[in-house]
Design a protein around this motif. Structure first.
Motif, PDB file in Angstrom:
ATOM      1  N   ILE A   1       0.814  -1.214   0.000  1.00 40.10           N
ATOM      2  CA  ILE A   1       0.000   0.000   0.000  1.00 40.10           C
ATOM      3  C   ILE A   1       0.851   1.270   0.000  1.00 40.10           C
ATOM      4  O   ILE A   1       0.328   2.363  -0.117  1.00 40.10           O
ATOM      5  N   SER A   2       2.184   1.115   0.122  1.00 39.11           N
ATOM      6  CA  SER A   2       3.056   2.290   0.108  1.00 39.11           C
ATOM      7  C   SER A   2       4.367   1.942  -0.603  1.00 39.11           C
ATOM      8  O   SER A   2       5.092   1.049  -0.172  1.00 39.11           O
ATOM      9  N   TRP A   3       4.625   2.661  -1.680  1.00 41.78           N
ATOM     10  CA  TRP A   3       5.809   2.406  -2.492  1.00 41.78           C
ATOM     11  C   TRP A   3       6.775   3.575  -2.399  1.00 41.78           C
ATOM     12  O   TRP A   3       6.373   4.708  -2.197  1.00 41.78           O
ATOM     13  N   VAL A   4       8.068   3.297  -2.599  1.00 40.50           N
ATOM     14  CA  VAL A   4       9.084   4.339  -2.679  1.00 40.50           C
ATOM     15  C   VAL A   4       9.933   4.050  -3.924  1.00 40.50           C
ATOM     16  O   VAL A   4      10.184   2.887  -4.258  1.00 40.50           O
ATOM     17  N   THR A   5      10.334   5.123  -4.615  1.00 43.65           N
ATOM     18  CA  THR A   5      11.192   4.970  -5.785  1.00 43.65           C
ATOM     19  C   THR A   5      12.655   5.033  -5.337  1.00 43.65           C
ATOM     20  O   THR A   5      13.066   5.975  -4.666  1.00 43.65           O
ATOM     21  N   VAL A   6      13.405   4.008  -5.704  1.00 34.80           N
ATOM     22  CA  VAL A   6      14.821   3.921  -5.352  1.00 34.80           C
ATOM     23  C   VAL A   6      15.632   4.275  -6.602  1.00 34.80           C
ATOM     24  O   VAL A   6      15.448   3.649  -7.651  1.00 34.80           O
ATOM     25  N   PRO A   7      16.528   5.275  -6.528  1.00 35.55           N
ATOM     26  CA  PRO A   7      17.308   5.650  -7.716  1.00 35.55           C
ATOM     27  C   PRO A   7      18.321   4.558  -8.085  1.00 35.55           C
ATOM     28  O   PRO A   7      18.692   3.727  -7.255  1.00 35.55           O
ATOM     29  N   GLU A   8      18.761   4.601  -9.340  1.00 38.51           N
ATOM     30  CA  GLU A   8      19.754   3.614  -9.780  1.00 38.51           C
ATOM     31  C   GLU A   8      21.022   3.750  -8.951  1.00 38.51           C
ATOM     32  O   GLU A   8      21.384   4.834  -8.513  1.00 38.51           O
ATOM     33  N   HIS A   9      21.688   2.625  -8.743  1.00 37.58           N
ATOM     34  CA  HIS A   9      22.943   2.624  -7.987  1.00 37.58           C
ATOM     35  C   HIS A   9      23.722   1.336  -8.283  1.00 37.58           C
ATOM     36  O   HIS A   9      23.214   0.440  -8.950  1.00 37.58           O
ATOM     37  N   ARG A  10      24.943   1.290  -7.789  1.00 37.62           N
ATOM     38  CA  ARG A  10      25.818   0.135  -7.970  1.00 37.62           C
ATOM     39  C   ARG A  10      26.200  -0.420  -6.605  1.00 37.62           C
ATOM     40  O   ARG A  10      26.371   0.323  -5.656  1.00 37.62           O
ATOM     41  N   ILE A  11      26.378  -1.736  -6.562  1.00 32.78           N
ATOM     42  CA  ILE A  11      26.855  -2.382  -5.349  1.00 32.78           C
ATOM     43  C   ILE A  11      28.218  -2.989  -5.676  1.00 32.78           C
ATOM     44  O   ILE A  11      28.311  -3.969  -6.422  1.00 32.78           O
ATOM     45  N   LYS A  12      29.279  -2.365  -5.131  1.00 31.51           N
ATOM     46  CA  LYS A  12      30.643  -2.797  -5.412  1.00 31.51           C
ATOM     47  C   LYS A  12      30.897  -4.194  -4.833  1.00 31.51           C
ATOM     48  O   LYS A  12      30.496  -4.500  -3.725  1.00 31.51           O
ATOM     49  N   GLY A  13      31.549  -5.023  -5.633  1.00 26.01           N
ATOM     50  CA  GLY A  13      31.909  -6.366  -5.196  1.00 26.01           C
ATOM     51  C   GLY A  13      30.790  -7.385  -5.324  1.00 26.01           C
ATOM     52  O   GLY A  13      30.956  -8.531  -4.937  1.00 26.01           O
ATOM     53  N   ALA A  14      29.650  -6.982  -5.876  1.00 29.77           N
ATOM     54  CA  ALA A  14      28.526  -7.905  -6.053  1.00 29.77           C
ATOM     55  C   ALA A  14      28.291  -8.135  -7.545  1.00 29.77           C
ATOM     56  O   ALA A  14      28.392  -7.203  -8.337  1.00 29.77           O
ATOM     57  N   GLN A  15      28.003  -9.363  -7.912  1.00 25.15           N
ATOM     58  CA  GLN A  15      27.647  -9.683  -9.282  1.00 25.15           C
ATOM     59  C   GLN A  15      26.167 -10.007  -9.335  1.00 25.15           C
ATOM     60  O   GLN A  15      25.633 -10.640  -8.424  1.00 25.15           O
ATOM     61  N   CYS A  16      25.512  -9.585 -10.392  1.00 24.61           N
ATOM     62  CA  CYS A  16      24.090  -9.838 -10.564  1.00 24.61           C
ATOM     63  C   CYS A  16      23.899 -11.307 -10.942  1.00 24.61           C
ATOM     64  O   CYS A  16      24.535 -11.801 -11.873  1.00 24.61           O
ATOM     65  N   ARG A  17      23.065 -11.991 -10.217  1.00 29.84           N
ATOM     66  CA  ARG A  17      22.794 -13.413 -10.439  1.00 29.84           C
ATOM     67  C   ARG A  17      21.296 -13.648 -10.578  1.00 29.84           C
ATOM     68  O   ARG A  17      20.503 -13.052  -9.859  1.00 29.84           O
ATOM     69  N   PHE A  18      20.941 -14.544 -11.494  1.00 32.73           N
ATOM     70  CA  PHE A  18      19.554 -14.931 -11.692  1.00 32.73           C
ATOM     71  C   PHE A  18      19.247 -16.078 -10.731  1.00 32.73           C
ATOM     72  O   PHE A  18      19.976 -17.059 -10.672  1.00 32.73           O
ATOM     73  N   ASN A  19      18.177 -15.939  -9.965  1.00 32.10           N
ATOM     74  CA  ASN A  19      17.825 -16.950  -8.969  1.00 32.10           C
ATOM     75  C   ASN A  19      17.012 -18.108  -9.531  1.00 32.10           C
ATOM     76  O   ASN A  19      16.838 -19.113  -8.875  1.00 32.10           O
ATOM     77  N   GLY A  20      16.472 -17.937 -10.723  1.00 35.52           N
ATOM     78  CA  GLY A  20      15.720 -19.021 -11.346  1.00 35.52           C
ATOM     79  C   GLY A  20      14.312 -19.196 -10.810  1.00 35.52           C
ATOM     80  O   GLY A  20      13.663 -20.180 -11.092  1.00 35.52           O
ATOM     81  N   SER A  21      13.820 -18.229 -10.045  1.00 33.45           N
ATOM     82  CA  SER A  21      12.478 -18.359  -9.480  1.00 33.45           C
ATOM     83  C   SER A  21      11.396 -18.121 -10.529  1.00 33.45           C
ATOM     84  O   SER A  21      10.270 -18.563 -10.367  1.00 33.45           O
ATOM     85  N   GLY A  22      11.757 -17.392 -11.589  1.00 31.89           N
ATOM     86  CA  GLY A  22      10.786 -17.092 -12.629  1.00 31.89           C
ATOM     87  C   GLY A  22       9.870 -15.938 -12.277  1.00 31.89           C
ATOM     88  O   GLY A  22       9.041 -15.532 -13.059  1.00 31.89           O
ATOM     89  N   SER A  23      10.011 -15.382 -11.089  1.00 32.44           N
ATOM     90  CA  SER A  23       9.154 -14.282 -10.648  1.00 32.44           C
ATOM     91  C   SER A  23       9.976 -13.012 -10.532  1.00 32.44           C
ATOM     92  O   SER A  23      11.032 -13.009  -9.932  1.00 32.44           O
ATOM     93  N   SER A  24       9.475 -11.937 -11.111  1.00 38.57           N
ATOM     94  CA  SER A  24      10.170 -10.657 -10.976  1.00 38.57           C
ATOM     95  C   SER A  24       9.468  -9.773  -9.952  1.00 38.57           C
ATOM     96  O   SER A  24       9.846  -8.639  -9.752  1.00 38.57           O
ATOM     97  N   ARG A  25       8.449 -10.292  -9.298  1.00 40.03           N
ATOM     98  CA  ARG A  25       7.682  -9.497  -8.333  1.00 40.03           C
ATOM     99  C   ARG A  25       8.542  -9.152  -7.127  1.00 40.03           C
ATOM    100  O   ARG A  25       9.145 -10.022  -6.512  1.00 40.03           O
ATOM    101  N   TYR A  26       8.622  -7.884  -6.800  1.00 42.09           N
ATOM    102  CA  TYR A  26       9.345  -7.360  -5.648  1.00 42.09           C
ATOM    103  C   TYR A  26      10.840  -7.681  -5.690  1.00 42.09           C
ATOM    104  O   TYR A  26      11.474  -7.834  -4.662  1.00 42.09           O
ATOM    105  N   GLY A  27      11.409  -7.827  -6.885  1.00 40.43           N
ATOM    106  CA  GLY A  27      12.844  -7.997  -7.017  1.00 40.43           C
ATOM    107  C   GLY A  27      13.381  -9.342  -6.577  1.00 40.43           C
ATOM    108  O   GLY A  27      14.568  -9.483  -6.311  1.00 40.43           O
ATOM    109  N   THR A  28      12.534 -10.357  -6.514  1.00 40.91           N
ATOM    110  CA  THR A  28      12.964 -11.653  -5.989  1.00 40.91           C
ATOM    111  C   THR A  28      13.643 -12.546  -7.013  1.00 40.91           C
ATOM    112  O   THR A  28      14.116 -13.625  -6.664  1.00 40.91           O
ATOM    113  N   ASP A  29      13.692 -12.128  -8.272  1.00 41.60           N
ATOM    114  CA  ASP A  29      14.284 -12.993  -9.285  1.00 41.60           C
ATOM    115  C   ASP A  29      15.782 -12.798  -9.454  1.00 41.60           C
ATOM    116  O   ASP A  29      16.410 -13.463 -10.257  1.00 41.60           O
TER     117      ASP A  29
END
Length: 187
Positions: free
Chosen positions: A125-153
């Protein structure tokens, strides 16, 4: 007889170990093109650096069947030093120490995150917009859940791809600009 066995053991050990050494910072295919990466990368692979760029791409995309890279971003600098007696350190002064630093970042594009959930489980019921950013030392990985809802994929949540950054140094001083390239996160 023991001398022949010892010689055979040393020869086989060398044959097995040499490919492991080449996989770290050795030359993949063409020494001149790969060594030119040291000069061309800090300038963003400008004019005249097409062969060095192709050699660089070959190094960073050459992977094993398990997805592990076979080569470092740049070949070891000593491999690139000219061994011609007319160009020795005593004739040209002290050689520079050439090094590089390679870091990576998970890129998180601008997105919305839920800050307050409906108490009856009806959703956000309450959303916030998060600006683009980088996380040093982290690689983006696909979790294989098939769901993109709430950033869980993806891990980290909401990431879209990994950015790799390489900086070349001569005697500890940054040489040119850092060079970035992207590994696209395929969904």
């Amino acid at each position: 007889m023991h001398v022949k066995s010892a010689f055979l053991a040393i020869t086989l050990s060398a044959a097995i170990c040499l490919p492991a050494f080449a996989a770290s910072g050795g030359i993949r295919s063409n020494r001149l093109n790969e060594c030119a990466i040291w000069l061309c990368l800090p300038g963003g692979f400008g004019e005249g650096c097409g062969d060095a760029y192709n050699a660089f791409v070959g190094r960073v995309t050459d992977v094993t069947s398990k997805g592990k890279r076979k080569y470092t971003d740049l070949p070891d600098f000593p491999v690139c030093v000219d061994q011609d007696p007319e160009h020795t350190a005593s004739n040209l002064g002290d050689p520079s120490e050439m090094t590089y630093e390679s870091v990576y970042y998970a890129f998180i594009p601008t997105h919305r995150e839920c800050r307050r959930w409906n108490s009856d489980g009806g959703g956000c019921i309450s959303w916030v917009t998060v600006p683009e950013h980088r996380i040093k030392g982290a690689q983006c990985r696909f979790n294989g859940s098939g769901s993109s809802r709430y950033g869980t994929d993806s891990t980290p949540a909401y990431c879209s791809h990994t950015i790799y950054e390489i900086t070349v140094y001569g005697d500890g001083i940054k040489y040119g600009n850092s060079y970035e390239y992207t590994s696209v996160y395929y969904r």
